[in-house]
Motif scaffolding. Structure first.
Motif, short mmCIF file in Angstrom:
data_model
loop_
_atom_site.label_atom_id
_atom_site.label_comp_id
_atom_site.label_asym_id
_atom_site.label_seq_id
_atom_site.Cartn_x
_atom_site.Cartn_y
_atom_site.Cartn_z
N ASN A 1 38.35 -52.78 -39.20
CA ASN A 1 36.93 -52.89 -39.53
C ASN A 1 36.73 -53.02 -41.04
O ASN A 1 35.94 -53.84 -41.52
CB ASN A 1 36.21 -51.64 -38.99
CG ASN A 1 34.70 -51.77 -39.02
OD1 ASN A 1 34.17 -52.83 -38.70
ND2 ASN A 1 34.01 -50.71 -39.40
N HIS A 2 37.50 -52.25 -41.78
CA HIS A 2 37.43 -52.30 -43.24
C HIS A 2 37.85 -53.69 -43.75
O HIS A 2 37.20 -54.28 -44.62
CB HIS A 2 38.33 -51.22 -43.82
CG HIS A 2 38.49 -51.31 -45.31
ND1 HIS A 2 37.51 -50.93 -46.18
CD2 HIS A 2 39.52 -51.77 -46.08
CE1 HIS A 2 37.92 -51.14 -47.42
NE2 HIS A 2 39.13 -51.65 -47.39
N TRP B 1 41.49 -48.86 -35.82
CA TRP B 1 40.19 -49.54 -35.76
C TRP B 1 39.52 -49.54 -37.13
O TRP B 1 39.02 -50.57 -37.59
CB TRP B 1 39.29 -48.87 -34.71
CG TRP B 1 37.86 -49.17 -34.95
CD1 TRP B 1 36.90 -48.31 -35.41
CD2 TRP B 1 37.21 -50.46 -34.82
NE1 TRP B 1 35.71 -48.97 -35.56
CE2 TRP B 1 35.87 -50.28 -35.21
CE3 TRP B 1 37.64 -51.73 -34.42
CZ2 TRP B 1 34.95 -51.33 -35.21
CZ3 TRP B 1 36.71 -52.76 -34.41
CH2 TRP B 1 35.40 -52.56 -34.80
N GLU B 2 39.52 -48.41 -37.80
CA GLU B 2 38.82 -48.33 -39.07
C GLU B 2 39.44 -49.26 -40.12
O GLU B 2 38.75 -49.83 -40.95
CB GLU B 2 38.77 -46.88 -39.57
CG GLU B 2 37.77 -46.08 -38.77
CD GLU B 2 37.64 -44.62 -39.19
OE1 GLU B 2 36.99 -43.87 -38.46
OE2 GLU B 2 38.20 -44.25 -40.24
N ARG C 1 39.30 -58.26 -35.51
CA ARG C 1 38.30 -57.22 -35.26
C ARG C 1 37.72 -57.34 -33.86
O ARG C 1 37.48 -56.33 -33.19
CB ARG C 1 37.19 -57.30 -36.30
CG ARG C 1 36.15 -56.19 -36.15
CD ARG C 1 35.28 -56.16 -37.37
NE ARG C 1 34.23 -55.16 -37.30
CZ ARG C 1 33.04 -55.38 -36.76
NH1 ARG C 1 32.79 -56.56 -36.21
NH2 ARG C 1 32.12 -54.43 -36.75
N LYS D 1 41.78 -44.39 -33.82
CA LYS D 1 40.61 -44.52 -34.68
C LYS D 1 40.99 -45.13 -36.03
O LYS D 1 40.29 -45.96 -36.58
CB LYS D 1 40.06 -43.10 -34.87
CG LYS D 1 38.69 -43.02 -35.45
CD LYS D 1 38.20 -41.58 -35.38
CE LYS D 1 36.89 -41.50 -36.10
NZ LYS D 1 36.72 -40.45 -37.02
N ARG E 1 37.94 -54.42 -31.34
CA ARG E 1 36.70 -53.86 -30.80
C ARG E 1 36.73 -53.80 -29.27
O ARG E 1 36.23 -52.87 -28.66
CB ARG E 1 35.52 -54.72 -31.25
CG ARG E 1 34.24 -53.97 -31.46
CD ARG E 1 33.30 -54.79 -32.31
NE ARG E 1 32.38 -55.59 -31.52
CZ ARG E 1 31.31 -55.09 -30.93
NH1 ARG E 1 31.03 -53.81 -31.02
NH2 ARG E 1 30.50 -55.85 -30.24
N ILE F 1 39.20 -53.28 -27.47
CA ILE F 1 40.19 -52.32 -26.96
C ILE F 1 40.16 -51.02 -27.76
O ILE F 1 41.16 -50.35 -27.94
CB ILE F 1 41.63 -52.90 -27.02
CG1 ILE F 1 41.91 -53.45 -28.42
CG2 ILE F 1 41.82 -53.98 -25.97
CD1 ILE F 1 43.36 -53.76 -28.66
N ARG F 2 38.97 -50.68 -28.23
CA ARG F 2 38.87 -49.48 -29.06
C ARG F 2 39.32 -48.24 -28.35
O ARG F 2 39.72 -47.27 -28.98
CB ARG F 2 37.43 -49.29 -29.54
CG ARG F 2 37.15 -50.10 -30.77
CD ARG F 2 35.80 -49.82 -31.31
NE ARG F 2 35.68 -48.45 -31.80
CZ ARG F 2 34.61 -48.01 -32.41
NH1 ARG F 2 33.59 -48.80 -32.60
NH2 ARG F 2 34.55 -46.78 -32.83
#
Lengths: 313, 485
Positions: free
Chosen positions: A110-111, A106-107, A91, A103, A95, A97-98
């Motif tokens: 993150n999840h 990333w999500e 993460r 998307k 983060r 290299i968002r």
């Protein structure tokens, strides 16, 4: 692309793959439990030794048992390769290299992080290990899916893929190695019992390989398992498959045609892959599986170092 | 949940003229919400918060041992501004930014305004944000204040006043865009009721401006420079880079060779032409400013001074948002543009003047006192809310260094309804930070960021101190019927 971004995307791939494989390995071990006696479950030992981090384990725990191994590999925040730390590092990399990743990627990362750092996660693992590891596996599949479906095949995708493939090749070799101590016929000519078959079956399961294996071979034998997990060109977790795909990504990154090389990682991985192309399972067993895998891991590390020197340093 | 029990408590309210009487341009939304099933509004509010968490729209908090991320609380009731009011605000903002840009250029140029004694010379030259190294430098296209965020509040009559200018990379614009996206997803029904000016064009306008600063190149390379992922506004840095499709770089990714700036890529060095830097002046270049800065890029200032790279905002612009200089902005506008200011300032006492200092000391319990060079709501005293002990302690600091402070009367700040719990809605104080881009022309983003002080009775809207935000709507012209009461 920026070297720092390439490095982060590469490690994102590696950490997500690492977490997935560790979860898979533990899950299969837990599922085997009813069929084995405590003695046979000394198999927990190799689970630690195969990580190469026995010394770290001994710093934290007195003995090797179910609870300690689960805690160490899943939730120990002091152990850098525990699943929870993989999720944190994946993460952090994502983060940073968002702007580069989709998307959806990333999500998903993150999840995964929220899933494993949830205050009740440890309790769930003990109560419902099947559900717990099943959820992790689903997130890993989701991760594969969003990578395939949402990120352009530009350099960033290939660095991500490179990280995943190198990590997966390493992990498959380690999964195989877990059993190499315990399972190889002790003396020449020793009979291969149906009971051993069960354990080899479990091993294939750890690599999510049992079904695909059965499509190719009728019986479970050590030689064929090695053939499948090391040399199969079509199964996506076999060592050869992972290396070919890593190699392809390296060529996509540099733009150099196959059969040539323009940098050290291409050269190293090309050599390693072509050697495996001309290897048979019997060659591996002749040398001894453990020795072979040991050498393989060293050479794979060299590829990793070359990637670092060529692109990130 | 309906607005039936909503109380304005005598404040200027963004939704209601008086209890039970909504403003013409919010009537539709009030009706929509009043007709919803009980509990639904609250469910949507919760869904919005969950979505922000899941999508990782967070900022970093430092005041705990472990760095922690949290969402900026988002209230789903939009703040609504009718177009005719917005037009006037927009004109006022353009005027202000144009004058401030001329001011910065003058301060680092001929200093005419100081020679003409319109602004006291020592006030400018002693400002913490003044950078004497920049004297004589002309940035690309002569623009210094490329991006500004100007904080507006409304007094008890509803008049918009400028509370503060932010001319060094103000943050918050990513929330304007994310708030809109979230509200569309969570609460689409309210959008059907009105015609709302879009905000989505901001990233492309920003990129256009960054490219405009490189006159002699067709496809210039643009980058966003961030201090790194542990910076509290990192989310925004990454967001803007992604939305503009440009690289997000850190200091260590950049290198200066022969006074040109390059970034380190997997295929070697690549020249960078225009940089939106989200790094304070102090940290930008250890060769010119703080020598201990590890975040910056050695030599980048020289590259900029030679015109080889554009830096946005230009270094040194902080001199125009110093809170002491703020009090001179009306004169600055008059001096450069020959116009009266469209937007008024809040009355301001400069504590460096003896008479005003005496007044401030005597009236501490009625005033807000602020340090001139801080931002983010830090170090301020809100007289009426402070205890006697706090005021006494503050007085000592003030008397020890009066030059460092200004004082303003407490502006009551307008209120807008927020969803507080399952039971209902209550009024909370809000401000407004519009964002202005200065490129080929001056562009004002529709609306801006409405910040809301979520603590009951609080006047502090800063996210670092318990503030939240709202989506801000400018209602398109000719599409609302009826008149404002």
């Amino acid at each position: 692309m920026l070297s720092r971004v390439a490095e982060s995307v590469y490690w994102l791939g590696r950490y997500m793959e690492r977490a997935d494989n560790t979860g898979r390995l533990l899950d299969v071990h837990l599922m085997q439990m009813p069929e084995f006696t405590q003695e046979e479950l000394e198999l927990w030992g190799p689970l630690i030794s195969v990580t190469g981090d026995e010394a770290v384990f001994k710093l934290h725990y007195d003995q090797i048992n179910l609870d300690n191994v689960l805690d160490f590999l899943t939730f120990n925040r002091d152990y850098s390769n525990s699943i929870i730390n993989c999720s944190i590092r994946a993460r952090e990399n994502a983060r940073s290299i968002r702007e580069t990743i989709s998307k959806e990627i990333w999500e998903t990362v993150n999840h995964f992080y929220h899933q494993i750092t949830h205050p009740k996660a440890a309790a769930l693992m003990r109560r419902e290990p099947d559900e717990f590891f099943g959820e992790i596996r689903k997130t890993a599949h989701l991760f594969s899916g969003v990578i395939e479906g949402t990120q352009s095949r530009s350099q960033s995708w290939h660095f991500l893929n490179l990280g995943r493939m190198l990590e997966r090749a390493d992990k498959t070799s380690r999964i195989l190695d877990v059993k190499s101590f315990a399972l190889m016929p002790k003396t020449k000519g020793q009979k291969f019992s149906p009971y051993d078959g069960l354990i080899w079956g479990a091993l294939l399961n750890s690599a999510s390989a049992l079904e695909m294996y059965k499509k190719r071979f009728r019986q479970v034998t050590p030689e064929q398992v090695v053939d499948f997990l090391v040399l199969d060109g079509h199964f996506p977790r076999s060592i050869l498959f992972c290396l070919s795909h890593a190699e392809n990504s390296l060529h996509q990154i540099s733009g150099t045609p196959h059969g040539n090389f323009s940098n050290q990682p291409e050269k190293q991985i090309g050599l390693l892959r072509s050697e495996i192309d001309f290897t048979e399972a019997s060659d591996i067993l002749e040398l001894s599986l453990h020795k072979y895998l040991d050498q393989f891991q060293l050479r794979l590390n060299k590829v990793g170092n070359a990637v670092y020197e060529s692109f990130f340093a | 949940m309906t607005f039936d029990q909503y109380k304005t408590d005598g404040f200027f309210d963004e939704y209601f003229v008086e209890d039970g009487k909504p403003r013409s341009y919010v009537r539709k939304i009030v009706k929509t919400i009043n007709e919803m099933d009980p509990g639904e509004l609250y469910n949507r509010q919760k869904a919005a918060e969950a979505l922000m968490f899941e999508t990782g729209i967070t900022f970093t908090l430092y005041n705990t041992d472990e760095t922690k991320e949290d969402i900026i609380p988002f209230d789903i009731l939009p703040r609504i501004i009718p177009h005719r009011e917005w037009e006037y605000i927009e004109l006022g903002l353009k005027q202000r930014v144009e004058a401030l840009n001329r001011f910065v250029a003058d301060v680092y140029g001929d200093q005419k305004i100081l020679k003409d004694k319109v602004v006291p010379k020592d006030l400018v030259l002693s400002s913490k944000a003044y950078r004497k190294q920049l004297l004589g430098i002309k940035p690309p296209r002569g623009i210094w204040t490329h991006i500004s965020g100007i904080d507006l509040v409304r007094d008890d009559q509803g008049e918009f006043l400028v509370l503060e200018d932010n001319m060094r990379c103000p943050s918050g614009v990513s929330y304007v865009l994310e708030n809109r996206a979230i509200l569309k997803r969570i609460f689409p029904i309210v959008f059907q009721a009105s015609h709302i000016s879009p905000v989505e064009e901001y990233p492309s306008k920003l990129r256009e401006m960054l490219e405009y600063l490189v006159p002699d190149k067709d496809n210039p390379t643009v980058a966003v420079l961030t201090p790194g992922m542990y910076n509290s506004a990192f989310f925004e840095h990454a967001f803007l880079a992604r939305e503009m499709s440009v690289d997000l770089v850190q200091g260590s990714d950049l290198i200066v060779e022969d006074d040109f700036v390059y970034m380190r890529t997997t295929r070697g060095l690549q020249k960078v032409d225009s940089i939106y830097r989200r790094l304070d002046d102090d940290f930008l270049d250890p060769k010119m400013f703080r020598p201990d800065s590890l975040l910056g890029v050695p030599g980048i200032m020289k590259a900029w001074a030679k015109g080889n790279v554009a830096l946005v905002n230009a270094p040194g612009t902080g001199v125009s948002d110093d809170k002491a200089i703020y009090s001179f902005v009306p004169q600055i506008i008059k001096y450069y543009l020959g116009e009266d200011p469209i937007l008024s300032n809040v009355q301001t006492h400069l504590c460096r003047n003896k008479a005003e200092l005496d007044f401030v000391v005597k009236n501490l319990e009625h005033l807000v006192v602020k340090p001139v060079a801080e931002s983010g709501g830090y170090g301020i005293l809100i007289g009426p809310k402070a205890s006697k002990k706090e005021r006494e302690a503050f007085k000592e600091k003030l008397l020890a260094n009066p030059d460092n402070y200004i004082a303003q009367p407490v502006v009551s700040l307008s209120r807008a309804p927020v969803v507080v719990q399952e039971s209902g809605m209550e009024g909370r104080h809000v401000d407004l930070r519009p964002f202005i881009l200065y490129g080929k022309e001056i562009f004002v983003l529709n609306g801006g960021l409405t910040r809301v002080a979520l603590k009951k009775g609080s006047l502090v809207v800063n996210s670092s101190q318990g503030g939240g935000s709202k989506d801000t709507w400018v209602i398109e012209p000719g599409k609302t019927k009826g008149t404002d009461a």
